[in-house]
Design a protein around this motif. Structure first.
Motif, short mmCIF file in Angstrom:
data_model
loop_
_atom_site.label_atom_id
_atom_site.label_comp_id
_atom_site.label_asym_id
_atom_site.label_seq_id
_atom_site.Cartn_x
_atom_site.Cartn_y
_atom_site.Cartn_z
N UNK A 98 0.83 -1.22 0.00
CA UNK A 98 0.00 0.00 0.00
C UNK A 98 0.85 1.26 0.00
N UNK A 99 2.09 1.15 0.46
CA UNK A 99 2.99 2.30 0.58
C UNK A 99 4.37 1.91 0.06
N UNK A 100 4.92 2.77 -0.79
CA UNK A 100 6.27 2.58 -1.28
C UNK A 100 7.14 3.73 -0.79
N UNK A 101 8.34 3.41 -0.37
CA UNK A 101 9.27 4.42 0.13
C UNK A 101 10.60 4.27 -0.60
N UNK B 125 29.08 14.85 5.54
CA UNK B 125 27.72 14.43 5.88
C UNK B 125 26.75 15.11 4.93
N UNK B 126 25.86 14.31 4.34
CA UNK B 126 24.95 14.80 3.31
C UNK B 126 23.50 14.52 3.69
N UNK B 127 22.61 15.36 3.18
CA UNK B 127 21.18 15.19 3.41
C UNK B 127 20.61 14.12 2.49
N UNK B 128 19.64 13.40 3.02
CA UNK B 128 18.95 12.35 2.27
C UNK B 128 17.46 12.63 2.32
N UNK B 129 16.81 12.51 1.17
CA UNK B 129 15.36 12.72 1.08
C UNK B 129 14.63 11.39 1.24
N UNK B 130 13.61 11.39 2.09
CA UNK B 130 12.71 10.26 2.21
C UNK B 130 11.49 10.61 1.36
N UNK B 131 11.21 9.77 0.37
CA UNK B 131 10.07 10.00 -0.53
C UNK B 131 9.15 8.79 -0.44
N UNK B 132 7.86 9.03 -0.69
CA UNK B 132 6.91 7.92 -0.62
C UNK B 132 5.79 8.10 -1.65
N UNK B 133 5.10 7.00 -1.87
CA UNK B 133 3.96 6.98 -2.79
C UNK B 133 2.98 5.95 -2.25
N UNK B 134 1.70 6.33 -2.15
CA UNK B 134 0.66 5.39 -1.75
C UNK B 134 0.10 4.73 -3.01
N UNK B 135 -0.15 3.42 -2.91
CA UNK B 135 -0.70 2.67 -4.06
C UNK B 135 -1.84 1.78 -3.57
N UNK B 136 -2.58 1.25 -4.51
CA UNK B 136 -3.66 0.29 -4.20
C UNK B 136 -4.62 0.80 -3.14
N UNK B 137 -5.01 2.06 -3.26
CA UNK B 137 -5.92 2.67 -2.29
C UNK B 137 -7.35 2.26 -2.56
#
Length: 176
Positions: A126-129, A164-176
């Protein structure tokens, strides 16, 4: 000036027989760019262990690995890794790696589209990261174009050559 050449590329689910090629690609790409979390230390896994892992992933309903091959050689990998724990089995973490020699040919988009299609067919996910370094603008733009949203910027999310570097957390909801 580089030109885009046409090539025959096959994208398919990984099988245990791909273990050696998967390890070779991951070890090669580990030092091609500072965008990877793995470095010179390599994977530190045997071909037999990787084959066993690919076998269990192949039969999983919420994990997948796809490979891109040119002339029989693995040049790209996209994966979804999810837990078997019931409370979090619906969350899949996406990873993509492509040999630098094949960047800029649309392979990242092709592999992402294929892995997203696989995820859409899953009855569990249901959720992809995914995590991507903030400085990797091309990858961030690709993920945004595929419907991923920025959720957080993780300060000091990775260290590359002492920085030290910044990292982005991204997500997408699927199968809603």
């Amino acid at each position: 000036m580089t030109t885009r050449e046409e090539m025959d590329c096959t994208v398919r689910e990984a099988i245990p027989a791909d273990a050696r090629g998967v390890i070779e690609l991951l070890n090669k790409t580990a030092t091609q760019t500072g965008f990877m979390t793995q470095g010179e230390e390599g994977l530190n896994i045997t071909v037999e262990e990787e084959a066993h892992e690919l076998d269990s992933i192949y039969s999983s309903e919420n994990n997948s690995v796809i490979v891109a091959l040119v002339e029989g050689k693995i040049i790209g990998i996209a994966s979804i890794s999810a837990s078997s724990k019931p409370k979090i089995e619906h969350i899949g973490e996406i990873g993509v790696v492509i040999d630098k020699d094949y960047w800029g040919m649309g392979l990242g988009r092709l592999m992402m589209e294929d892995i997203l299609e696989w995820a859409d067919e899953s009855s569990i996910l249901k959720r992809l990261e995914l995590k991507v370094q903030h400085r990797n603008a091309r990858a961030r733009a690709l993920y945004e174009s595929l419907g991923f949203d920025l959720e957080a910027i993780m300060k000091y999310g990775v260290k590359d050559n002492g920085e030290y570097l910044d990292v982005c957390l991204m997500s997408k909801l699927i199968n809603q």
